[in-house]
Design a protein around this motif. Structure first.
Motif, PDB file in Angstrom:
ATOM      1  N   ASP A  80      12.912  -1.263  -3.667  1.00 20.05           N
ATOM      2  CA  ASP A  80      12.445  -0.934  -5.009  1.00 20.05           C
ATOM      3  C   ASP A  80      11.500   0.266  -4.887  1.00 20.05           C
ATOM      4  O   ASP A  80      10.422   0.161  -4.277  1.00 20.05           O
ATOM      5  CB  ASP A  80      11.733  -2.143  -5.603  1.00 20.05           C
ATOM      6  CG  ASP A  80      11.239  -1.907  -7.018  1.00 20.05           C
ATOM      7  OD1 ASP A  80      10.410  -0.991  -7.220  1.00 20.05           O
ATOM      8  OD2 ASP A  80      11.671  -2.636  -7.925  1.00 20.05           O
ATOM      9  N   ALA A  81      11.891   1.405  -5.448  1.00 21.58           N
ATOM     10  CA  ALA A  81      11.115   2.640  -5.290  1.00 21.58           C
ATOM     11  C   ALA A  81       9.697   2.499  -5.816  1.00 21.58           C
ATOM     12  O   ALA A  81       8.739   2.979  -5.197  1.00 21.58           O
ATOM     13  CB  ALA A  81      11.827   3.794  -5.989  1.00 21.58           C
ATOM     14  N   GLY A  82       9.548   1.831  -6.958  1.00 22.38           N
ATOM     15  CA  GLY A  82       8.210   1.656  -7.517  1.00 22.38           C
ATOM     16  C   GLY A  82       7.342   0.793  -6.631  1.00 22.38           C
ATOM     17  O   GLY A  82       6.150   1.088  -6.430  1.00 22.38           O
ATOM     18  N   GLN A  83       7.905  -0.270  -6.101  1.00 17.15           N
ATOM     19  CA  GLN A  83       7.162  -1.154  -5.205  1.00 17.15           C
ATOM     20  C   GLN A  83       6.748  -0.420  -3.932  1.00 17.15           C
ATOM     21  O   GLN A  83       5.619  -0.585  -3.438  1.00 17.15           O
ATOM     22  CB  GLN A  83       8.042  -2.362  -4.871  1.00 17.15           C
ATOM     23  CG  GLN A  83       7.297  -3.558  -4.318  1.00 17.15           C
ATOM     24  CD  GLN A  83       8.233  -4.730  -4.107  1.00 17.15           C
ATOM     25  OE1 GLN A  83       9.315  -4.599  -3.523  1.00 17.15           O
ATOM     26  NE2 GLN A  83       7.833  -5.901  -4.575  1.00 17.15           N
ATOM     27  N   VAL A  84       7.659   0.390  -3.411  1.00 16.42           N
ATOM     28  CA  VAL A  84       7.359   1.166  -2.213  1.00 16.42           C
ATOM     29  C   VAL A  84       6.223   2.160  -2.484  1.00 16.42           C
ATOM     30  O   VAL A  84       5.298   2.307  -1.678  1.00 16.42           O
ATOM     31  CB  VAL A  84       8.620   1.908  -1.717  1.00 16.42           C
ATOM     32  CG1 VAL A  84       8.250   2.957  -0.660  1.00 16.42           C
ATOM     33  CG2 VAL A  84       9.621   0.917  -1.144  1.00 16.42           C
ATOM     34  N   THR A  85       6.267   2.826  -3.625  1.00 16.50           N
ATOM     35  CA  THR A  85       5.216   3.794  -3.972  1.00 16.50           C
ATOM     36  C   THR A  85       3.858   3.111  -4.068  1.00 16.50           C
ATOM     37  O   THR A  85       2.847   3.612  -3.549  1.00 16.50           O
ATOM     38  CB  THR A  85       5.542   4.491  -5.302  1.00 16.50           C
ATOM     39  OG1 THR A  85       6.744   5.237  -5.153  1.00 16.50           O
ATOM     40  CG2 THR A  85       4.419   5.424  -5.719  1.00 16.50           C
ATOM     41  N   ARG A  86       3.832   1.948  -4.722  1.00 15.93           N
ATOM     42  CA  ARG A  86       2.559   1.240  -4.905  1.00 15.93           C
ATOM     43  C   ARG A  86       1.968   0.783  -3.574  1.00 15.93           C
ATOM     44  O   ARG A  86       0.762   0.915  -3.341  1.00 15.93           O
ATOM     45  CB  ARG A  86       2.759   0.045  -5.843  1.00 15.93           C
ATOM     46  CG  ARG A  86       2.991   0.442  -7.299  1.00 15.93           C
ATOM     47  CD  ARG A  86       2.942  -0.767  -8.208  1.00 15.93           C
ATOM     48  NE  ARG A  86       4.042  -1.711  -7.950  1.00 15.93           N
ATOM     49  CZ  ARG A  86       5.249  -1.624  -8.504  1.00 15.93           C
ATOM     50  NH1 ARG A  86       5.531  -0.622  -9.339  1.00 15.93           N
ATOM     51  NH2 ARG A  86       6.177  -2.522  -8.239  1.00 15.93           N
ATOM     52  N   ILE A  87       2.809   0.252  -2.680  1.00 16.11           N
ATOM     53  CA  ILE A  87       2.266  -0.239  -1.424  1.00 16.11           C
ATOM     54  C   ILE A  87       1.860   0.912  -0.510  1.00 16.11           C
ATOM     55  O   ILE A  87       0.890   0.813   0.245  1.00 16.11           O
ATOM     56  CB  ILE A  87       3.269  -1.188  -0.719  1.00 16.11           C
ATOM     57  CG1 ILE A  87       2.513  -2.127   0.249  1.00 16.11           C
ATOM     58  CG2 ILE A  87       4.340  -0.421   0.034  1.00 16.11           C
ATOM     59  CD1 ILE A  87       1.606  -3.113  -0.406  1.00 16.11           C
ATOM     60  N   ARG A  88       2.568   2.038  -0.615  1.00 11.05           N
ATOM     61  CA  ARG A  88       2.170   3.206   0.174  1.00 11.05           C
ATOM     62  C   ARG A  88       0.797   3.696  -0.265  1.00 11.05           C
ATOM     63  O   ARG A  88      -0.049   4.058   0.576  1.00 11.05           O
ATOM     64  CB  ARG A  88       3.192   4.332   0.028  1.00 11.05           C
ATOM     65  CG  ARG A  88       4.499   4.102   0.763  1.00 11.05           C
ATOM     66  CD  ARG A  88       5.404   5.321   0.661  1.00 11.05           C
ATOM     67  NE  ARG A  88       4.791   6.469   1.346  1.00 11.05           N
ATOM     68  CZ  ARG A  88       5.241   7.719   1.242  1.00 11.05           C
ATOM     69  NH1 ARG A  88       6.264   8.000   0.439  1.00 11.05           N
ATOM     70  NH2 ARG A  88       4.644   8.697   1.900  1.00 11.05           N
ATOM     71  N   GLU A  89       0.549   3.724  -1.556  1.00 13.38           N
ATOM     72  CA  GLU A  89      -0.769   4.135  -2.048  1.00 13.38           C
ATOM     73  C   GLU A  89      -1.849   3.191  -1.522  1.00 13.38           C
ATOM     74  O   GLU A  89      -2.936   3.636  -1.135  1.00 13.38           O
ATOM     75  CB  GLU A  89      -0.760   4.150  -3.578  1.00 13.38           C
ATOM     76  CG  GLU A  89       0.106   5.256  -4.181  1.00 13.38           C
ATOM     77  CD  GLU A  89       0.249   5.136  -5.682  1.00 13.38           C
ATOM     78  OE1 GLU A  89      -0.161   4.083  -6.240  1.00 13.38           O
ATOM     79  OE2 GLU A  89       0.781   6.070  -6.314  1.00 13.38           O
ATOM     80  N   ARG A  90      -1.553   1.902  -1.516  1.00 15.09           N
ATOM     81  CA  ARG A  90      -2.516   0.909  -1.041  1.00 15.09           C
ATOM     82  C   ARG A  90      -2.772   1.086   0.459  1.00 15.09           C
ATOM     83  O   ARG A  90      -3.930   1.039   0.908  1.00 15.09           O
ATOM     84  CB  ARG A  90      -1.965  -0.493  -1.330  1.00 15.09           C
ATOM     85  CG  ARG A  90      -2.922  -1.636  -1.045  1.00 15.09           C
ATOM     86  CD  ARG A  90      -3.920  -1.811  -2.168  1.00 15.09           C
ATOM     87  NE  ARG A  90      -4.772  -2.958  -1.936  1.00 15.09           N
ATOM     88  CZ  ARG A  90      -4.674  -4.115  -2.596  1.00 15.09           C
ATOM     89  NH1 ARG A  90      -3.740  -4.269  -3.529  1.00 15.09           N
ATOM     90  NH2 ARG A  90      -5.506  -5.105  -2.346  1.00 15.09           N
ATOM     91  N   LEU A  91      -1.716   1.297   1.214  1.00 15.00           N
ATOM     92  CA  LEU A  91      -1.862   1.482   2.657  1.00 15.00           C
ATOM     93  C   LEU A  91      -2.611   2.773   2.979  1.00 15.00           C
ATOM     94  O   LEU A  91      -3.506   2.789   3.842  1.00 15.00           O
ATOM     95  CB  LEU A  91      -0.487   1.499   3.323  1.00 15.00           C
ATOM     96  CG  LEU A  91       0.242   0.160   3.415  1.00 15.00           C
ATOM     97  CD1 LEU A  91       1.701   0.379   3.802  1.00 15.00           C
ATOM     98  CD2 LEU A  91      -0.446  -0.759   4.410  1.00 15.00           C
ATOM     99  N   ASP A  92      -2.270   3.857   2.309  1.00 14.17           N
ATOM    100  CA  ASP A  92      -2.944   5.130   2.561  1.00 14.17           C
ATOM    101  C   ASP A  92      -4.429   5.050   2.224  1.00 14.17           C
ATOM    102  O   ASP A  92      -5.277   5.586   2.951  1.00 14.17           O
ATOM    103  CB  ASP A  92      -2.287   6.253   1.757  1.00 14.17           C
ATOM    104  CG  ASP A  92      -0.915   6.629   2.302  1.00 14.17           C
ATOM    105  OD1 ASP A  92      -0.609   6.256   3.443  1.00 14.17           O
ATOM    106  OD2 ASP A  92      -0.152   7.298   1.568  1.00 14.17           O
ATOM    107  N   ALA A  93      -4.751   4.359   1.130  1.00 13.43           N
ATOM    108  CA  ALA A  93      -6.162   4.198   0.756  1.00 13.43           C
ATOM    109  C   ALA A  93      -6.912   3.403   1.822  1.00 13.43           C
ATOM    110  O   ALA A  93      -8.071   3.713   2.149  1.00 13.43           O
ATOM    111  CB  ALA A  93      -6.260   3.506  -0.600  1.00 13.43           C
ATOM    112  N   LEU A  94      -6.266   2.388   2.380  1.00 17.08           N
ATOM    113  CA  LEU A  94      -6.910   1.587   3.423  1.00 17.08           C
ATOM    114  C   LEU A  94      -7.153   2.434   4.667  1.00 17.08           C
ATOM    115  O   LEU A  94      -8.227   2.363   5.281  1.00 17.08           O
ATOM    116  CB  LEU A  94      -6.036   0.378   3.766  1.00 17.08           C
ATOM    117  CG  LEU A  94      -6.562  -0.523   4.890  1.00 17.08           C
ATOM    118  CD1 LEU A  94      -7.914  -1.135   4.511  1.00 17.08           C
ATOM    119  CD2 LEU A  94      -5.548  -1.623   5.206  1.00 17.08           C
ATOM    120  N   MET A  95      -6.178   3.270   5.023  1.00 16.66           N
ATOM    121  CA  MET A  95      -6.348   4.106   6.214  1.00 16.66           C
ATOM    122  C   MET A  95      -7.464   5.127   6.018  1.00 16.66           C
ATOM    123  O   MET A  95      -8.219   5.419   6.946  1.00 16.66           O
ATOM    124  CB  MET A  95      -5.018   4.777   6.563  1.00 16.66           C
ATOM    125  CG  MET A  95      -4.010   3.805   7.162  1.00 16.66           C
ATOM    126  SD  MET A  95      -2.479   4.578   7.748  1.00 16.66           S
ATOM    127  CE  MET A  95      -1.498   4.519   6.236  1.00 16.66           C
TER     128      MET A  95
END
Length: 358
Positions: A80-95
């Motif tokens: 799911d492209a939207g789900q992937v985008t949201r989790i990438r934002e969350r992961l990048d913010a954590l890093m």
């Protein structure tokens, strides 16, 4: 004591080193096999070519039986492209927050096709092959049997054990609730298949007539004997071997294992999208853990890969997928062959103690 199961496989001890994908090396596998157990190469994340290379390296290091393990998954995955985008934002913010200079990216593929991995396994032709996450097809099983490969399935419930037995598997590894790493559950919700080893073993022994392998935070020879008394033909140990120098587990992970409290081991989805048992660390606390909030396996597993590599390089165990069993702090850092000798000495002493009490 060489049990019937050990005799069938051509090994000396009823002991299997668990196939921990990403943490096992040919050196670890060979060390265990050379010491009389069954070393297992976790190949679930490997390309077909890497499977062949690591199998060749293992065979160069030992003439004894060994196993290759794969994850039974689909060949293609959609995300799911939207789900992937949201989790990438969350992961990048954590890093960013944790000071890691790496960001997520979209990989060329989410995972290697299982059919191609299985073809590589057949070409490598290990004496033993084990599988998790789902059943093989009858055709796939037959192809392995024609090569005289001994097939072990993974089950977390009696129904799953029966499914493997009905398919024609040679043995079943019973992954109890106490076990570390990814859950092999395929017929139930993961939360419904967290059954303790001492309940699961006798229930499965009553239901199937093929050898059962006990897996679930077995850390010493006494526990191996206890599992045998309840119906196990052998014990499979994973966490116990993680701290061995031959293991490729990150140094921070090996260090953290020694202080894990039993109440810190939990079911985690936020690293890979699939339920797994491991240490509740900083990453786990920072990320969502509900299935509906996460891309499924192997999509999330591929997205978190850069973070996990960077965390390992930085010595940040608190940001790693620190898979471990319930009794992880009983781990004993020592060479794998030495650990096998210690385990079997404890097993023999425990058996002798029971004989004296009889």
């Amino acid at each position: 004591m060489r049990t019937p199961f050990a005799q069938r496989l051509g090994i000396d001890h009823p002991l299997i080193q668990a196939p921990m994908s990403g943490s096992t090396t040919p050196e670890l596998v060979a060390a265990v096999s050379n010491a009389g157990g069954l070393g297992s190469l976790g190949a679930g994340y490997l390309s077909p070519q890497a499977i062949l290379e690591q199998a060749a390296r293992t065979r160069a290091l030992t003439a004894q039986p060994y196993a290759i393990n794969l994850f039974v998954t689909a060949d293609e995955f959609t995300a799911d492209a939207g789900q992937v985008t949201r989790i990438r934002e969350r992961l990048d913010a954590l890093m960013v927050k944790e000071g890691l200079d790496v960001r997520t990216s979209l990989p060329e593929r989410w995972a290697f096709p299982f059919s191609e991995q299985l073809a590589a396994l057949r070409e490598a032709r290990p004496p033993v092959a084990s599988f998790a996450f789902d059943l093989l097809t009858p055709k796939q099983l037959s192809a392995l049997k024609r090569l005289d490969i001994y097939v072990i399935g993974t089950a977390t419930t009696v129904a799953e054990a029966k499914a493997w037995a009905d398919l024609g598997a040679d043995a079943v590894s019973l992954q109890a609730a106490e076990a570390g790493g990814h859950r092999g559950t395929f017929m139930h919700a993961a939360e419904d298949a967290l059954i303790g080893l001492f309940a699961l073993l006798p229930l499965a022994a009553r239901a199937v007539d093929i050898p059962l392998i006990a897996a679930g935070s077995i850390m010493d020879g006494r526990a191996m004997l206890a599992a045998e008394i309840l119906g196990a033909a052998a014990s499979q140990l994973g966490t116990a071997f993680l701290a061995c120098p031959e293991s490729s587990a990150a140094a921070a992970w090996k260090r953290d294992l020694q202080t894990v409290r039993e109440d810190q081991v939990t079911t985690i989805r936020s690293f890979s999208g699939k339920a797994a048992r491991g240490l509740r660390n900083r990453y786990v606390q920072a990320m969502p853990n509900r299935p509906e909030d996460l891309p499924p396996y192997p999509v999330l597993n591929a997205l978190t890969s850069p973070l996990r590599r960077a965390a390992a390089a930085a010595g940040r165990g608190d940001l790693l997928s620190e898979w471990c069993g319930q009794a992880a702090s009983l781990v004993r850092p020592m060479p794998a062959a030495e650990l096998v000798a210690v385990l079997m000495r404890e097993y023999s002493q425990a058996r002798a103690g029971l004989d004296r009490m009889a």
